[in-house]
Write an enzyme that holds these catalytic residues in place. Structure first.
Site: not given
Length: 301
Positions: A103, A138, A170, A204, A225
């Site tokens: 599994r 992510k 960012k 960004e 972005d």
């Protein structure tokens, strides 16, 4: 796909411990200690294979836990494209070990092959544009090594590995600077002074009017972005006119939009969906229990 072995072994060990913390009571109570099992990995739908290093580690570690010899594992290479019905691998070993790992091995193969298959579809979509499809951070916590190897198996590229190995300024960083009254260009130039010359610096932006101040600091990469297609094309034009920076498009990229995004002239398209939205692929591991010394037949196709 040059998957690091130690992190893979760590992930697999944790998965086996989760699945059988005190052993496999069913196999240990039911199966003779010397019984041998032959398992065949077969595709039930088309796709791209990934995760074989994890599968091999699962069967090997299970054998060690069961006190038996290492199983014989034969898998097609990661990155192999296959059709429904194709045999992708075979495993022979003690039945208790094979069933203990079954599994965990199959879960990882299905999940990672799903990522590789979705990535391959994105790569096909941008063919001929010159843009590279890259993943993001992510990833499933603890599975980054495996998931990013799956992206490579599907033909994609990896973005920065972690917060530790590249500068990526960012929107939240810029918001803090503005709140503190710090000039963005000056702050970005100071970043250059504080990191090694080999460290990439990416910034960004989410509006065209932010570009001038950012480009003045000479970043290596500019991330546009959540831009419209029109603004992406204009952003590419402005960066090319005054900088040698690469241009990355990011934000909500889907399979049905990635081609148009790539055609704006960007160098990179980062896609969180590669690791966030890929469904598990339908693969089956069919096990046959046989007497000790039995041999498998046939070839992978």
């Amino acid at each position: 796909m040059n998957t690091p072995t130690d992190p893979v072994a760590t992930v697999v060990a944790a998965a086996l411990a989760e699945d059988a913390p005190w052993g496999d009571v069913t196999s240990e109570a039911l199966l003779p200690e010397g019984a041998v099992a032959h398992a065949e990995l077969r595709a039930r739908e088309p796709g791209v294979l990934a995760g074989t290093a994890a599968a091999v580690a699962a069967f090997g570690q299970a054998a060690a836990l069961c006190g038996g010899a290492l199983p014989r594992c034969e898998f097609a290479p990661d990155g192999t494209r296959f059709a429904a019905g194709d045999v992708l691998g075979r495993v022979s070993g003690t039945a208790r070990a094979v069933l203990r790992a079954e599994r965990v091995a199959l879960n990882l193969l299905q999940h990672l092959s799903g990522i590789a298959t979705l990535t391959a579809r994105f790569i096909t979509a941008v063919d001929g544009t010159g843009a590279r499809v890259v993943d993001t951070r992510k990833t499933t916590p603890g599975l980054r090594v495996l998931e990013r190897a799956a992206v490579r198996a599907g033909g994609g590229r990896n973005h920065r590995w972690s917060l530790s190995d590249a500068v990526l300024v960012k929107d939240n960083h810029l918001a803090v600077l503005l709140a503190e009254g710090v000039d963005v260009t000056t702050a970005l130039r100071r970043v250059r002074e504080r990191v090694p010359h080999t460290t990439s610096v990416e910034v960004e932006v989410d509006r065209l009017d932010q570009l001038e101040a950012v480009l003045a600091a000479e970043p290596d990469v500019v991330m546009l972005d959540n831009f419209s297609l029109e603004d992406l094309a204009e952003g590419v034009r402005r960066v090319r006119a005054s900088s040698r920076a690469l241009v990355e498009a990011s934000g909500g990229v889907r399979l049905d939009t990635v081609a148009a995004i790539a055609r704006t002239g960007v160098d990179l398209v980062s896609v969180g969906a590669l690791t966030q939205n890929a469904r598990t692929l339908d693969l089956g591991l069919d096990v046959e229990v046989a007497a000790p010394g039995a041999a498998t037949t046939g070839v992978l196709r």
